[in-house]
Design a protein around this motif. Structure first.
Motif, PDB file in Angstrom:
ATOM      1  N   ARG A 178       0.988  -1.584  -0.408  1.00  0.00           N
ATOM      2  CA  ARG A 178      -0.439   0.305  -0.092  1.00  0.00           C
ATOM      3  C   ARG A 178       0.265   1.180  -0.056  1.00  0.00           C
ATOM      4  NH1 ARG A 178      -2.881  -2.780   4.159  1.00  0.00           N
ATOM      5  NH2 ARG A 178      -2.193  -0.958   5.915  1.00  0.00           N
ATOM      6  N   PHE A 179       1.754   1.500   0.815  1.00  0.00           N
ATOM      7  CA  PHE A 179       2.490   2.000   0.526  1.00  0.00           C
ATOM      8  C   PHE A 179       3.396   2.463  -0.468  1.00  0.00           C
ATOM      9  CE2 PHE A 179       7.101   4.020   1.966  1.00  0.00           C
ATOM     10  CZ  PHE A 179       6.321   4.750   1.838  1.00  0.00           C
ATOM     11  N   ARG A 180       3.829   2.076  -1.727  1.00  0.00           N
ATOM     12  CA  ARG A 180       4.456   1.531  -2.577  1.00  0.00           C
ATOM     13  C   ARG A 180       3.037   2.336  -3.017  1.00  0.00           C
ATOM     14  NH1 ARG A 180       9.074   1.502  -5.659  1.00  0.00           N
ATOM     15  NH2 ARG A 180      10.088   0.519  -4.445  1.00  0.00           N
ATOM     16  N   TYR A 181       2.316   1.695  -3.430  1.00  0.00           N
ATOM     17  CA  TYR A 181       1.158   2.091  -4.523  1.00  0.00           C
ATOM     18  C   TYR A 181       0.924   3.490  -4.057  1.00  0.00           C
ATOM     19  CZ  TYR A 181      -3.834   3.030  -6.165  1.00  0.00           C
ATOM     20  OH  TYR A 181      -4.829   3.222  -5.976  1.00  0.00           O
ATOM     21  N   GLU A 182       1.084   4.060  -2.707  1.00  0.00           N
ATOM     22  CA  GLU A 182       0.904   5.846  -2.861  1.00  0.00           C
ATOM     23  C   GLU A 182       1.816   6.324  -2.760  1.00  0.00           C
ATOM     24  OE1 GLU A 182      -2.088   9.149  -0.596  1.00  0.00           O
ATOM     25  OE2 GLU A 182      -2.183   6.715  -1.133  1.00  0.00           O
ATOM     26  N   ALA A 183       3.027   5.730  -2.686  1.00  0.00           N
ATOM     27  CA  ALA A 183       3.927   6.440  -3.524  1.00  0.00           C
ATOM     28  C   ALA A 183       4.256   6.584  -5.164  1.00  0.00           C
ATOM     29  CB  ALA A 183       5.369   5.822  -2.722  1.00  0.00           C
ATOM     30  N   GLY A 184       3.707   6.032  -5.966  1.00  0.00           N
ATOM     31  CA  GLY A 184       3.482   5.993  -6.493  1.00  0.00           C
ATOM     32  C   GLY A 184       2.432   7.172  -7.682  1.00  0.00           C
ATOM     33  N   TRP A 209      10.524  -6.701  -0.216  1.00  0.00           N
ATOM     34  CA  TRP A 209       9.027  -7.218  -0.634  1.00  0.00           C
ATOM     35  C   TRP A 209       8.664  -5.413  -1.254  1.00  0.00           C
ATOM     36  CZ3 TRP A 209       7.305  -7.741   5.357  1.00  0.00           C
ATOM     37  CH2 TRP A 209       7.088  -8.935   5.530  1.00  0.00           C
ATOM     38  N   TRP A 210       9.856  -4.676  -1.099  1.00  0.00           N
ATOM     39  CA  TRP A 210      10.020  -3.273  -1.148  1.00  0.00           C
ATOM     40  C   TRP A 210       9.968  -3.680  -2.878  1.00  0.00           C
ATOM     41  CZ3 TRP A 210       7.694   1.123  -1.165  1.00  0.00           C
ATOM     42  CH2 TRP A 210       8.477   2.326  -1.659  1.00  0.00           C
ATOM     43  N   SER A 211      11.446  -4.154  -3.506  1.00  0.00           N
ATOM     44  CA  SER A 211      11.986  -4.124  -4.409  1.00  0.00           C
ATOM     45  C   SER A 211      10.880  -5.745  -4.974  1.00  0.00           C
ATOM     46  CB  SER A 211      13.152  -5.912  -4.448  1.00  0.00           C
ATOM     47  OG  SER A 211      13.039  -6.455  -3.831  1.00  0.00           O
ATOM     48  N   SER A 212       9.781  -5.754  -5.135  1.00  0.00           N
ATOM     49  CA  SER A 212       8.797  -6.764  -5.991  1.00  0.00           C
ATOM     50  C   SER A 212       7.812  -6.082  -6.363  1.00  0.00           C
ATOM     51  CB  SER A 212       8.558  -8.120  -4.620  1.00  0.00           C
ATOM     52  OG  SER A 212       6.957  -7.146  -3.840  1.00  0.00           O
ATOM     53  N   GLN A 213       7.934  -5.090  -5.970  1.00  0.00           N
ATOM     54  CA  GLN A 213       7.227  -3.976  -6.860  1.00  0.00           C
ATOM     55  C   GLN A 213       5.647  -4.490  -6.342  1.00  0.00           C
ATOM     56  OE1 GLN A 213       8.263  -0.996  -8.949  1.00  0.00           O
ATOM     57  NE2 GLN A 213      10.432  -1.092  -7.885  1.00  0.00           N
ATOM     58  N   VAL A 214       5.173  -4.810  -5.707  1.00  0.00           N
ATOM     59  CA  VAL A 214       3.972  -4.931  -5.467  1.00  0.00           C
ATOM     60  C   VAL A 214       3.231  -4.351  -5.046  1.00  0.00           C
ATOM     61  CG1 VAL A 214       1.949  -6.882  -3.827  1.00  0.00           C
ATOM     62  CG2 VAL A 214       4.512  -8.093  -4.850  1.00  0.00           C
ATOM     63  N   VAL A 215       1.828  -3.469  -5.134  1.00  0.00           N
ATOM     64  CA  VAL A 215       1.483  -2.488  -4.830  1.00  0.00           C
ATOM     65  C   VAL A 215      -0.660  -2.248  -4.861  1.00  0.00           C
ATOM     66  CG1 VAL A 215       2.141  -0.936  -6.299  1.00  0.00           C
ATOM     67  CG2 VAL A 215      -0.018  -1.801  -7.252  1.00  0.00           C
ATOM     68  N   GLU A 216      -1.038  -2.486  -3.558  1.00  0.00           N
ATOM     69  CA  GLU A 216      -1.935  -2.948  -3.485  1.00  0.00           C
ATOM     70  C   GLU A 216      -3.510  -1.333  -2.594  1.00  0.00           C
ATOM     71  OE1 GLU A 216      -2.850  -4.937   0.416  1.00  0.00           O
ATOM     72  OE2 GLU A 216      -1.627  -6.231  -0.800  1.00  0.00           O
ATOM     73  N   THR A 217      -4.281  -1.074  -2.576  1.00  0.00           N
ATOM     74  CA  THR A 217      -5.147  -0.431  -2.276  1.00  0.00           C
ATOM     75  C   THR A 217      -5.105  -1.028  -0.949  1.00  0.00           C
ATOM     76  OG1 THR A 217      -6.880  -0.680  -3.053  1.00  0.00           O
ATOM     77  CG2 THR A 217      -5.311   0.741  -4.066  1.00  0.00           C
ATOM     78  N   PHE A 218      -5.663   0.186   0.012  1.00  0.00           N
ATOM     79  CA  PHE A 218      -6.581  -0.792   1.664  1.00  0.00           C
ATOM     80  C   PHE A 218      -7.598  -1.128   0.904  1.00  0.00           C
ATOM     81  CE2 PHE A 218      -8.475   0.028   5.358  1.00  0.00           C
ATOM     82  CZ  PHE A 218      -7.380  -0.250   5.926  1.00  0.00           C
ATOM     83  N   THR A 219      -8.034  -2.198   2.112  1.00  0.00           N
ATOM     84  CA  THR A 219      -9.004  -3.097   1.392  1.00  0.00           C
ATOM     85  C   THR A 219     -10.058  -3.137   2.890  1.00  0.00           C
ATOM     86  OG1 THR A 219      -7.811  -4.989   1.918  1.00  0.00           O
ATOM     87  CG2 THR A 219      -8.558  -4.547  -0.495  1.00  0.00           C
TER      88      THR A 219
END
Length: 274
Positions: A178-184, A209-219
């Motif tokens: 979720r943090f990576r999604y928001e940073a994007g 986990w950060w380098s995996s580039q996985v993103v998601e929103t808060f569910t």
């Protein structure tokens, strides 16, 4: 084409609504049209008069975020108008909104009214802004979480979170996504980069986990935390965006079952009403 037409109409209407005298320009009788001239808007925004004219004519010209923001300043747009201009230009509408004392007071009242259930309000960097006692007892190590860790991501990698959360790895991985999604949504923002650098140096799990580039929103959904002397408490969380403050969001929890509600009251030292 429709969006370009709406952009052109929006620019023209706001250009014509400005009183030249209000922004320090002479309001002479020689002006044949209301408001500013196109050349004046272009000059104030540091763009060419021809390019601005094409934009106001609805032609297919590209506009960068910096130029659109400059036009918003030239046309003295409000925050809402500025965000709308970005949307019409096909750009991200997000605008940083400074926190006022009035807003902070309102947030404090909001989370206190949510008690005894946990509630926290955070900014788009995931920094805690305000929280109630229930959230503090559950997720801030009963108030012992260091001030510089009062951030959803940083707190997740603190020792107390690892010890208390029965499914820590799953929750932490989700928070990083979720943090990576928001940073994007805010490329180049220093606070995101600062937190990522800090945790990359501290945690092997975060680096992976950060380098995996996985993103998601808060569910949302249930989360379980084991509290010493009380036992496990399951809290179901929902995420609420505050329309009046686009830079902040609320995370609100409530006990999943009756035994969770009773244990939450026990944690707070409050007798559960029979």
């Amino acid at each position: 084409m429709q969006r370009r037409a709406e952009l052109a109409a929006f620019l023209r209407a706001h250009r014509e609504s400005i009183n030249p005298g209000d922004i320090g320009l002479p309001d002479t009788p020689r002006r044949r049209t209301p408001g500013l001239r196109r050349e004046e808007v272009a000059h104030r925004a540091s763009v060419s008069a021809s390019w601005y004219t094409w934009l106001e004519q609805g032609r297919a010209v590209d506009a960068s975020l910096a130029v659109i923001d400059a036009l918003a300043g030239a046309l003295t747009l409000t925050n809402d108008e500025h965000a709308h201009l970005r949307r019409l230009a096909g750009l991200a509408p997000h605008l940083a909104t400074p926190t006022t004392e009035k807003a902070h007071t309102r947030w404090c009242r909001f989370v206190e009214e949510w008690a005894p259930n946990p509630a926290v309000i955070a900014n788009h960097f995931f920094d805690y802004l305000v929280w109630n006692e229930s959230f503090e007892r559950l997720y801030m190590d009963d108030g012992n979480l260091p001030v510089d860790r009062r951030n959803i991501v940083l707190a997740m990698f603190h020792d107390s979170a690892r010890q208390q959360m029965t499914d820590w790895a799953d929750q932490a991985r989700s928070v990083v996504a979720r943090f990576r999604y928001e940073a994007g949504k805010h490329p180049g923002a220093e606070r995101f980069e600062e937190i990522a650098r800090c945790l990359s140096a501290e945690s092997e799990e975060f680096r992976a986990w950060w380098s995996s580039q996985v993103v998601e929103t808060f569910t949302g959904g249930p989360r379980e935390i084991s509290v010493k002397g009380v036992g496990p408490i399951q809290i179901d969380f929902v995420h609420a965006l505050l329309s009046s403050d686009p830079d902040v969001h609320a995370v609100l929890g409530y006990p999943v079952a009756l035994e969770d509600r009773i244990r939450l009251h026990q944690l707070l030292g409050v007798r559960y009403p029979s």
